[in-house]
Design a protein around this motif. Sequence first.
Motif, short mmCIF file in Angstrom:
data_model
loop_
_atom_site.label_atom_id
_atom_site.label_comp_id
_atom_site.label_asym_id
_atom_site.label_seq_id
_atom_site.Cartn_x
_atom_site.Cartn_y
_atom_site.Cartn_z
N GLY A 93 0.82 -1.21 0.00
CA GLY A 93 0.00 0.00 0.00
C GLY A 93 0.85 1.26 0.00
O GLY A 93 0.51 2.22 -0.67
N ALA A 120 -6.58 3.82 4.11
CA ALA A 120 -5.25 3.66 3.51
C ALA A 120 -4.42 4.94 3.69
O ALA A 120 -3.22 4.88 3.93
CB ALA A 120 -5.38 3.32 2.03
N HIS A 124 -0.62 5.45 5.56
CA HIS A 124 0.61 5.75 4.83
C HIS A 124 0.92 7.23 4.73
O HIS A 124 1.83 7.63 4.03
CB HIS A 124 0.54 5.15 3.43
CG HIS A 124 0.40 3.65 3.44
ND1 HIS A 124 1.42 2.82 3.85
CD2 HIS A 124 -0.63 2.86 3.12
CE1 HIS A 124 1.01 1.57 3.78
NE2 HIS A 124 -0.23 1.55 3.34
N ILE A 171 -7.78 3.70 -4.01
CA ILE A 171 -7.25 3.14 -2.76
C ILE A 171 -5.77 2.81 -2.93
O ILE A 171 -4.94 3.10 -2.08
CB ILE A 171 -8.04 1.88 -2.36
CG1 ILE A 171 -9.45 2.25 -1.93
CG2 ILE A 171 -7.33 1.12 -1.24
CD1 ILE A 171 -10.34 1.06 -1.65
N LYS B 230 -3.55 -3.04 1.41
CA LYS B 230 -3.35 -1.65 1.84
C LYS B 230 -2.23 -1.55 2.85
O LYS B 230 -1.75 -0.46 3.13
CB LYS B 230 -4.61 -1.12 2.52
CG LYS B 230 -5.74 -0.77 1.63
CD LYS B 230 -6.91 -0.32 2.50
CE LYS B 230 -8.19 -0.38 1.70
NZ LYS B 230 -9.36 -0.18 2.58
#
Lengths: 661, 325, 461
Positions: A93, A120, A124, A171, B230
């Motif tokens: 991800g 997500a 991140h 995503i 993810k």
Amino acid sequence: MSLLAVRDLAIHIPQGDSGRGVGVARPVDGISFDIAAGECYALLGESGCGKSMTALGLMRLLPPGARAASGTVSFAGRELLALPESSMREYRGGQIGMIFQEPATSLNPVLTVGRQIIEALELHSALRGEAARERAMELLAQVGIPDPGRRLDEFPFQLSGGLRQRVMIAIALAGAPKLLIADEPTTALDVTIQAQVLDLLDELRRTQGMALLLITHDLGVVARMADRIGVMYAGQLVEEAPRAAFFARAAHPYSVRLFAALPDAQRRGGALATIPGSVPPADTQHGGCRFVERCGEAREDCRRAPPPWRELGAGQRLRCVLERAPEVSTKVGAGNTATTPVAPPLLDVQDLRVHFPIRRGVLQRQVGAVRAVDGIALSLAPGRTLALVGESGCGKTTAGKALLQLIRPTAGSVLLDGAELTTRSTAELRPLRAKMQMVFQDPFASLNPRLRVGEIIAEGMRALGVGAGDTAPRVAALLQQVGLRPEMAARYPHEFSGGQRQRIAIARALAVKPQLLVCDEPTSALDVSVQAQILNLLSDLQRELGLAYLFITHNIAVVDYLAHQVAVMYLGRIVECGSADEVLRSPRHPYTQALLAAVPRIDGAGREVVKLEGDMPSAANPPAGCHFHPRCPIAGEECKRDYPGETRIGATQVVRCFKAA
Amino acid sequence: MLAYIVRRLLYAIPILIGVNLLTFALFFVVNTPDDMARMQLGVKRVTPEAIQKWKAERGYDKPLLWNSAAAGSAAVTDTILFSKSVRMFVGDFGRADDGRDIAREITSRMGPSLAIAVPTFVLGLFVAISFALLLVFFRATALDFAGVVLCVALMSISGLFYIIGGQWLVSKVWHLVPISGYGGGLDAGKFLILPVIIGVFGGIGGSTRWYRTIFLEEISRDYVRTARAKGLPERVVLFRHVLRNALIPILTGVVVVIPTLFMGSLLTESFFGIPGLGSYTIDAINAQDFAVVRSMVFIGSVLYIVGLLATDISYTVADPRVRLQ
Amino acid sequence: MMFQPVILWSDALLFLLILAVIGLAVWARREDNLRAAWSRVLRDPVAMSAATVLAAFVVIGLLDSLHYRVRLEGKAGEPVRYAVELNSALDALLANLRTRPEKTYSAPLATHLYAKETSTDGTQRDFPRLKHGGAHLGENLDVHGADIAKRALFGAAAGALLWFAMHLALRRLKARRCGIQADGAGGAAQAVAWGAVSLTLAPMLVLGGAIVALSGGYHVLGTDKVGQDVLYLTLKSIRTGLLIGTLTTLIMLPLAVLLGILAGYVGGWVDDLIQYLYTTLSSIPGVLLIAAAVLMMQVIIDTHPDWFASSAERADARLLALCLILGMTSWTGVARLLRGETLKLRELEYVQAAQAFGVGRFAIMGRHILPNLMHIVLIALVMDFSGLVLAEAVLSYVGVGVDPSTISFGTMINTARMELAREPMVWWSLAAAFAFMFALVLAANLFADAVRDAFDPRVAK
């Protein structure tokens, strides 16, 4: 330096439950490749070659039981397979994004789109709260979703397939990855939507400098997207080449045959090249070249040892001992076989309508209807093929079933060989059932797993009293006719591959000696080499038996290869029909034009592109006027008011468009 | 959505009528009141007069469906069907054999039943789901295997054993709590704790295994793979994604029993001497008090139908696909 | 003839069931899919171990289902008369348990009664000696312990010897099987987990041997209030448990399958009607419906004493009626499941292909729907078994179970629990009933799990 370097990656699945002895399946058996930053690398191959397993292995998301047995995966200099799970999560991800084949099931159905993107982002990036929401909205806008503010609070089931795949991409982009792995990203989508999604991926790659690992079985998609191509077969790479070299002169016998198996107009009337057999199962022990059993040019030394890599120059290399790429002869047919029909039509459909009631409210009163088929007319002569083309949801399958009376039509008339079908009772229909049969899409669902092949084929004969007496000789003859061995009658369907099952389904239909065969996407679940086998079989049978085919499909290449006439359906109605030549070479309806332009072509040449925006509306609530006008690039005022009448163009071509006249 | 709920409500009416007719047939047609009187009175002392008297005392001396002797609407109302079955719709359950008013008895016994059943239900749900999540988190390890084996073993033990064994160990050997009985107010705690714990323990094997299966089915779905891709940690995947989706099938099995908690638990109440509806039912069965059994059957069905409705409504909360369509 | 065979209704049904199972097994051997699934069960050591235990229970249950009446001694020339009492082959085998009652409670392996009694001369209260338990010891009570140990060891050794013989026989059989299959294809698929069978047999035979040896001189599990041997009661309970576990499902299955498929395939008003029927039935709480029905049935039985020739027949009728009632209340779940599956199958393409041939509705249901639902039916059958065995105990406790004269786990527990309050406690009846019930239900659960895993297509293989 390459962004991703895979060396000798092998993935093993222990097969515990195989009686004695513990075997090991090796879906991926030592593959190596590199992807540079910003590059699009395509892994190409048929199903069961280990493409998806490779992708999951890179992400360390292998299904339970499977494990990376050996090899290294280095990403931007870090060895991924050696990382602890917690550090690996930052790569997932964050550095490497992934999108999957089925957008319908790959999103969590009970969380809003926004929640799934923000989740997500929070992982991140430092964005939280309103800032994260803003960013999620930007991402949705970036992947081309109209009205992103509203969409954020919607659930996946409220979106169409194309939009869902865009959400998946959003995503994946949330972590600003350097590499995006796309596993068959457009296989579940219609061609016009596929074109949109491929454009989006290509644009993202260019604007974000993101590398793309594209996994696909579709040569057209590869030609449209890839910089370099790796051809996978039975767990290994067999050829690697830059796009231009690959499409100019594919070298491995497998690659060559993949090209030769593609149907198109030039090969019409001739036979397609096929690859005999199917991909060996993952637990096969290989001694020599993995392709040897299906290769026409195999030599003695091919069986002894695996062929080494051989450089051909210009970045092309392959694993084959042959000096020259084989010439696979595909009998090129006469090209255009369109002759004017002489016989009176076998099938004559007028104003066929199938409406499904929509019930609402406390008393379940009918408040409307899904007009799945809304007044179509078709005519088909004996021994000819009519292709009914359209995207999913346009009503083509319903139309096929309605004219066989598997679904009773709401209105209209269906004349088969002069006999009206719609007014007959179930019992009165029975004698006519032998004249019309159907071949279904899914070869795994169309054969009863509890019956032997012989019983399956004999079922129709028995039910309709065709060929009274002993059915066994007839079953044997039919099996031979479709290219199977007579002794296979005693086996069960699960012992056969998809292509063989489709042959059995065809034999079952042929058993009652029909004149009309409705084929509902008979090859869309099959790999391209197997598709070629079935298409060859169908055209042989037509020649021998004089069958008429109503061929329901979304695959334009198949239509081009096979059909004499084409009818294009959009939202329950036929918008354009005529001979294959006229409709496919000089399409007049903007929808037909867009549909043809959306098909990725292996020669890389694009027609002048007619891009379609948005999705097909619902058949429960079609737009007023011409159903196509909201997506039509040339729609005018009149298009919003009235549904256009028929305009005759040329000898056979009929278009329903105000602008085509 | 409102139309949906109204429709479900309307559908409950024919079902209740069906239940009512079924119990009527079972209690008055399969065996006539004469048969029941004969059995109640014992074979020896049966005389026609005694039967008549027994029937008259309980109002069973009327015709079943149609009273031709009565005038006007009384021809319908002055019958067994109307006075014994139809009147249950308005909460009139008549009197038990000992002469007490059944409706009053039921209202007074509801409290103790709920005092046992609600804590057992809530605690049991919580423990079983936590345990199942634990097993799923450590799936395909020795812990998971041992957990499943334990569940199967717990499932294979009779519920009677948990009660008898628990009473013997906790009350008789350890003398921690009274062996049975019931008191009001705070005093109730010491009587309730053992039956609740036993109730939770007795149900844990089966429900944990069931939840585990549901979780495992959810965890193999595509969206879980997306969530992992993810970079979400397994814990978040499990709680945010899997649990939310697994809730939908779990609700089907769980919500429907909530209203029936009023009915109490037959075994627990009877063993622990708790004056709830469960022990009321058991006493009625043992005393062959048909009026009480009939009433409990009807109430049970009403509660079950309420449970079905509650399940439908709970879907609209848990599943946006139902809520928004 | 020294005896007259008697076939009770439940015996007939049970043997019919066994015949059906054998017939199905023969048929399944010829069907590829079924054989593959069953061979997965056969390969599963846990399943085979459970099956061994179950087989032991079934053998006991079947022995207990061979009923007969003993011919009474009579003078020559008189018409032959038979005893009123109904015995079974198991009773004959256990004759020395059945025919040696004590006066009242005695602990396992005891030599004396459990309660003090005033001795015959009325002077002192003491624990009287048992009439049969340990009677062979005479006055020499010091060797009681040693005698038990000796008998147990001897019995265990005999059991071990028997096991060894069986083990060798199994290995011979296995070796021969493998030899045959080495020639044919698919030999690996036929492997049976004989090791697990053998390993399960070992403790069963050793324990069984010890019990047999001990029961010659003692009441191994003690005696109950009226002095009956508890081991005998426990073994007799097995038949009741098996009957309720199997016949109930069998009675409900045809109805559930028929209605479930009809509702799913035909649809329309048929579907509405069937759905209404099962929603109504399932909306009544199970225990209450069973209680109401059993009470009503009891009234029928009581008011028609002339229907039954003997009390055994009456108890048998009540047992069957209980199965019927349990079946009527539990078919709804299976029917609902089958309806749902039929709805899915109906849309499959092979069903549509059959429709395109004009195959009739009932032919489609019989040929295409039913065979593809059989795994669900089978899973329901094995999964329900253990629940029903447990339910019997609860129902008998509530007073709506089997006839009080029928020996079952439920009636054993019901009579024994009154004695828990005694000081010191009488624990052995309860313990024996619970232990045997646990073994039966656990084996059934484990076997059911294996069957479900082998047949359920959703479980990954």
